[in-house]
Design a protein around this motif. Structure first.
Motif, PDB file in Angstrom:
ATOM      1  N   LYS A 149       0.853  -1.188   0.000  1.00 27.52           N
ATOM      2  CA  LYS A 149       0.000   0.000   0.000  1.00 27.52           C
ATOM      3  C   LYS A 149       0.894   1.245   0.000  1.00 27.52           C
ATOM      4  N   HIS A 150       0.615   2.124  -0.969  1.00 25.14           N
ATOM      5  CA  HIS A 150       1.457   3.307  -1.179  1.00 25.14           C
ATOM      6  C   HIS A 150       1.742   4.056   0.129  1.00 25.14           C
ATOM      7  N   ASN A 151       3.021   4.204   0.435  1.00 24.04           N
ATOM      8  CA  ASN A 151       3.532   4.926   1.613  1.00 24.04           C
ATOM      9  C   ASN A 151       3.296   4.228   2.953  1.00 24.04           C
ATOM     10  N   TYR A 152       2.545   3.128   2.955  1.00 27.64           N
ATOM     11  CA  TYR A 152       2.267   2.432   4.211  1.00 27.64           C
ATOM     12  C   TYR A 152       3.555   1.900   4.845  1.00 27.64           C
ATOM     13  N   GLY A 153       4.370   1.237   4.023  1.00 26.85           N
ATOM     14  CA  GLY A 153       5.616   0.671   4.529  1.00 26.85           C
ATOM     15  C   GLY A 153       6.555   1.770   5.017  1.00 26.85           C
ATOM     16  N   HIS A 154       6.689   2.811   4.196  1.00 28.35           N
ATOM     17  CA  HIS A 154       7.593   3.914   4.536  1.00 28.35           C
ATOM     18  C   HIS A 154       7.241   4.566   5.868  1.00 28.35           C
ATOM     19  N   VAL A 155       5.992   5.027   5.933  1.00 27.25           N
ATOM     20  CA  VAL A 155       5.599   5.874   7.055  1.00 27.25           C
ATOM     21  C   VAL A 155       5.567   5.088   8.371  1.00 27.25           C
ATOM     22  N   ASN A 156       5.048   3.871   8.300  1.00 25.61           N
ATOM     23  CA  ASN A 156       4.948   3.097   9.543  1.00 25.61           C
ATOM     24  C   ASN A 156       6.303   2.648  10.061  1.00 25.61           C
ATOM     25  N   LEU A 157       7.184   2.286   9.148  1.00 26.13           N
ATOM     26  CA  LEU A 157       8.525   1.889   9.580  1.00 26.13           C
ATOM     27  C   LEU A 157       9.251   3.066  10.247  1.00 26.13           C
ATOM     28  N   VAL A 158       9.186   4.211   9.595  1.00 26.54           N
ATOM     29  CA  VAL A 158       9.912   5.379  10.124  1.00 26.54           C
ATOM     30  C   VAL A 158       9.313   5.828  11.461  1.00 26.54           C
ATOM     31  N   LYS A 159       7.982   5.827  11.554  1.00 29.00           N
ATOM     32  CA  LYS A 159       7.346   6.233  12.812  1.00 29.00           C
ATOM     33  C   LYS A 159       7.775   5.332  13.966  1.00 29.00           C
ATOM     34  N   GLU A 160       7.837   4.035  13.668  1.00 27.85           N
ATOM     35  CA  GLU A 160       8.203   3.080  14.708  1.00 27.85           C
ATOM     36  C   GLU A 160       9.653   3.303  15.153  1.00 27.85           C
ATOM     37  N   LEU A 161      10.508   3.623  14.191  1.00 27.22           N
ATOM     38  CA  LEU A 161      11.915   3.856  14.538  1.00 27.22           C
ATOM     39  C   LEU A 161      12.071   5.085  15.424  1.00 27.22           C
ATOM     40  N   ILE A 162      11.434   6.190  15.036  1.00 23.07           N
ATOM     41  CA  ILE A 162      11.646   7.407  15.846  1.00 23.07           C
ATOM     42  C   ILE A 162      11.000   7.249  17.225  1.00 23.07           C
ATOM     43  N   LYS A 163       9.884   6.531  17.272  1.00 20.27           N
ATOM     44  CA  LYS A 163       9.248   6.270  18.564  1.00 20.27           C
ATOM     45  C   LYS A 163      10.233   5.560  19.494  1.00 20.27           C
ATOM     46  N   LEU A 197       6.502  14.044   8.826  1.00 18.94           N
ATOM     47  CA  LEU A 197       7.608  13.592   9.681  1.00 18.94           C
ATOM     48  C   LEU A 197       8.876  14.427   9.523  1.00 18.94           C
ATOM     49  N   LEU A 198       8.895  15.286   8.484  1.00 19.97           N
ATOM     50  CA  LEU A 198      10.115  16.071   8.242  1.00 19.97           C
ATOM     51  C   LEU A 198      10.028  17.464   8.852  1.00 19.97           C
ATOM     52  N   LEU A 199       9.404  17.565  10.004  1.00 24.18           N
ATOM     53  CA  LEU A 199       9.308  18.862  10.672  1.00 24.18           C
ATOM     54  C   LEU A 199       9.878  18.737  12.079  1.00 24.18           C
ATOM     55  N   PRO A 200      10.493  19.801  12.595  1.00 23.00           N
ATOM     56  CA  PRO A 200      10.987  19.740  13.974  1.00 23.00           C
ATOM     57  C   PRO A 200       9.870  19.325  14.940  1.00 23.00           C
ATOM     58  N   GLU A 201       8.635  19.776  14.650  1.00 21.83           N
ATOM     59  CA  GLU A 201       7.498  19.428  15.518  1.00 21.83           C
ATOM     60  C   GLU A 201       7.238  17.930  15.566  1.00 21.83           C
ATOM     61  N   ALA A 202       7.700  17.204  14.534  1.00 20.41           N
ATOM     62  CA  ALA A 202       7.458  15.756  14.498  1.00 20.41           C
ATOM     63  C   ALA A 202       8.214  15.050  15.613  1.00 20.41           C
ATOM     64  N   SER A 203       9.124  15.766  16.276  1.00 24.34           N
ATOM     65  CA  SER A 203       9.832  15.127  17.385  1.00 24.34           C
ATOM     66  C   SER A 203       8.854  14.772  18.506  1.00 24.34           C
ATOM     67  N   GLU A 204       7.653  15.367  18.477  1.00 24.92           N
ATOM     68  CA  GLU A 204       6.616  14.963  19.446  1.00 24.92           C
ATOM     69  C   GLU A 204       6.261  13.485  19.275  1.00 24.92           C
ATOM     70  N   MET A 205       6.475  12.953  18.073  1.00 26.25           N
ATOM     71  CA  MET A 205       6.177  11.529  17.829  1.00 26.25           C
ATOM     72  C   MET A 205       7.363  10.654  18.208  1.00 26.25           C
ATOM     73  N   ALA A 206       8.468  11.276  18.589  1.00 25.02           N
ATOM     74  CA  ALA A 206       9.687  10.504  18.876  1.00 25.02           C
ATOM     75  C   ALA A 206       9.725  10.117  20.355  1.00 25.02           C
ATOM     76  N   GLY A 207      10.570   9.126  20.659  1.00 28.58           N
ATOM     77  CA  GLY A 207      10.807   8.770  22.050  1.00 28.58           C
ATOM     78  C   GLY A 207      11.465   9.932  22.785  1.00 28.58           C
TER      79      GLY A 207
END
Ligand code: NFS
Ligand code: SF4
Length: 623
Positions: A449-463, A483-493
């Motif tokens: 599914k378009h972008n599904y693999g990309h986005v979920n993998l990256v989100k899991e890594l930064i978490k 995910l390419l914004l400084p604010e996205a660090s809220e999704m990070a561990g």
């Protein structure tokens, strides 16, 4: 029939897929369905057409033929096919690099008047790296000398590539011991074609070693040269903001899409779109201006250097046209679907092909040559502007979705952000705030599914506190998901979040196009050297969650050869050979101290990467 929300996770894409369905327009997803079930011999890699006694195919169930007519086994056929994929991928990157160097050379000789030296510092540092004396010489003379040395890397007949100087010593030594230190870039590719001819190289391990060497000649050779020379000519990227997704198409301006891979063309289009004469023409045609936007890696190049917005990644190229709002789709080479010919015919879009190497059905040919670069770019933009009145309002739907992003993280820019040395990052890693580094790259593939693999993998890594570096279509997917914004660090561990906040950077750093994976190598090498270890000792892992192209196979070959464990999200055509499969997914560890894994589920892929990172941390005595 696949439901639209099963085709892409992206809302803008779903809306245009809906429009396509209503208008009876066919896309890659429809053609994929018509291909099903796909040939299982092809999927397993056990079909050979390398000579005209064939095609031969091996019965994977062990009942029918176990050998081709010449006697080739499944192991030989699979390994040969895999080597040819690497050769094609390395050729694509390296031929792109050659053109960049040739432009650079013409520029230095005053025969490519539209191009200039934009990054003097990089020119001088590269010249000194290649041992070119610069005292008393003009910049143009230095550039000419450098161009000659770089050109020799392609056709070199003896010795090894000089560009591997940046590789950590221990790795270079390992390659030398294995006999896979790369020689001339062209030579490795030619040798792949020779070895896979009937009756030449017929040992799977021997064949795959050549694959590694060819990959290395791409990553540390062709691709790296492309990146370096493009930085000198067009500027080394620095962090900047922009916007992505189909919503960047303008309702009232002329939309010119640049799609493909070579910034040589797109740089000129970006300039031409600011030409007062063309802006005036646009006004006369009733447009509010000229809107240049990118797709795929050309998009990444213009985003990284100019903040030009991106309309989408590989699987969004057709969708952009289906909005009905594109005046011109301007393409050069690589990852351009030939379907665009028929598709642009359904709208008012002009499909303009520019590369002497690449033509497509139904294009307007406007061949691009360095000596007339700016003039041709102007003609191309003029064609787009003149096409604006032909836009059919009833056929236009531009989704409102667009997303802000921050890009431009060249290795230089990252070091800058860190205050000039990799030490703060290394301290964050050794201190445990950052668990490791994940390099996530690669294409889209209708099998996922378009972008599904990309986005979920990256989100899991930064978490999980893994700092992600990204290029290519993964970078665009991450941008679209915010995910390419400084604010996205809220999704990070917590650890990664704190580091990002202190530095003002996003948890996912966009390092450029696919040839710019060389930037990731340079960064990894700098960190490894600083720690006095090999790249394979770093708490780092790679992934290509939705890869599809031969270029991606070459990338996989050099990333693993460089010592980085890499998870593939789609299955390469090697499962027909137990020997090749187990070598790639295990045996390579004893050869280059890294290997591949295959895992389509992005969350499980992230787990594999985390496990690997933790092992490496432990081995370094970190916890
Ligand atoms: Ni890379 Fe870039 Fe995208 Fe894949 Fe194609 S555009 S060079 S090959 S599809 S990431
Ligand atoms: Fe068949 Fe061998 Fe020819 Fe391949 S090279 S098509 S396996 S005979």
């Amino acid at each position: 029939k696949t439901e639209i929300d099963e085709k892409s996770i992206d809302l803008a894409s779903q809306k245009i897929l809906q429009k396509a369905e209503e208008e009876g327009i066919e896309t890659a997803w429809d053609r994929y369905e018509k291909q099903l079930p796909q040939c299982s011999f092809g999927q397993l890699g056990v079909c050979c057409r390398n000579c005209n006694m064939g095609p031969c195919r091996i019965d994977p169930f062990g009942e029918g033929a176990q050998k081709g007519i010449c006697g080739a086994t499944a192991d030989i056929i699979v390994a040969r096919n895999f080597l040819r994929m690497i050769a094609a991928g390395a050729a694509a990157h390296s031929d792109h690099a050659r053109d960049a160097v040739l432009t650079f050379k013409k520029m230095s000789e005053g025969e490519a008047g539209s191009y200039r030296i934009k990054d003097e510092a990089k020119l001088l540092s590269l010249a000194s790296e290649y041992g070119i004396p610069s005292d008393g010489k003009s910049l143009e003379e230095i550039a000419a000398n450098l161009a000659d040395v770089l050109l020799q890397e392609f056709g070199k007949q003896d010795g090894h590539l000089q560009c591997t100087k940046r590789v950590p010593k221990s790795r270079l030594k390992l390659w030398a011991e294995l006999g896979i230190e790369p020689r001339g870039i062209d030579r490795e590719i030619v040798e792949c074609m020779h070895r896979t001819h009937i009756g030449v190289d017929n040992d799977a391990v021997h064949i795959l070693l050549q694959g590694l060497r060819t990959g290395i000649s791409d990553g540390w050779g062709g691709s790296m040269i492309a990146t370096d020379v493009q930085d000198i000519l067009f500027g080394t990227p620095q962090p900047r903001k922009s916007t992505v997704n189909l919503g960047v198409l303008s309702r009232d301006k002329v939309n010119v899409i640049v799609h493909g891979h070579e910034p040589i063309l797109s740089e000129m289009i970006v300039e031409a779109a600011e030409d007062p004469e063309l802006l005036k023409l646009a006004e006369e045609k009733g447009a509010a201006g000229i809107n240049v936007i990118g797709i795929c890696c050309t998009g990444n190049e213009t985003l990284m250097r100019h903040g030009i917005p991106i309309a989408g990644n590989f699987l969004q190229q057709e969708l952009a046209v289906i909005t009905g709002a594109v005046e011109a789709m301007v393409v050069d080479v690589q990852c351009i679907m030939p379907s665009l010919g028929e598709l642009t015919g359904c709208y008012h879009t002009k499909f303009i092909s520019t590369s002497p190497k690449a033509d497509f059905p139904n294009t307007v040919r406007m061949e691009f040559h360095e000596d007339r670069a700016y003039e041709t770019a102007k003609e191309i933009v003029r064609t787009a502007v003149e096409n604006f009145p032909n836009r059919i309002p009833e056929k236009v739907t531009i989704p409102e979705e667009k997303q802000e992003c921050m890009a431009g993280f060249s290795a230089e820019a990252i070091l800058n952000a860190l205050g000039g040395s990799p030490d703060p990052l290394i301290e964050a890693i050794t201190g445990g705030a950052v668990r490791g580094i994940g390099a996530v790259v690669g294409c889209n593939n209708v099998k996922i599914k378009h972008n599904y693999g990309h986005v979920n993998l990256v989100k899991e890594l930064i978490k999980n506190n893994v700092l992600v570096v990204t290029t290519g279509c993964n970078a665009i997917a991450c941008a679209e998901a915010g995910l390419l914004l400084p604010e996205a660090s809220e999704m990070a561990g917590d650890g990664l979040k704190a580091v990002c906040k202190a530095l003002g950077i996003p948890p996912v750093l966009h390092m450029g196009s696919c040839v710019d994976i060389s930037r990731i190598l340079v960064l990894a090498s700098a960190i490894a050297n600083r720690l006095g270890v090999d790249i394979s000792d770093l708490p780092a892992a790679g992934a290509a969650p939705e890869w599809m192209s031969e270029k991606a196979v070459s990338i996989g070959a050099y990333v693993v050869s460089s010592g980085v464990f890499t998870v593939l999200g789609t299955i390469p055509a090697v499962l027909g050979s137990q020997a090749v499969t187990s070598l790639l997914t295990g045996g390579l560890n004893d050869v280059v101290r890294a290997s591949f894994a295959v895992e389509p589920d992005p969350l499980k892929a992230a787990d594999l990467m985390l496990e690997h990172i933790d092992e490496k941390r432990k081995a370094l005595g970190l916890n």
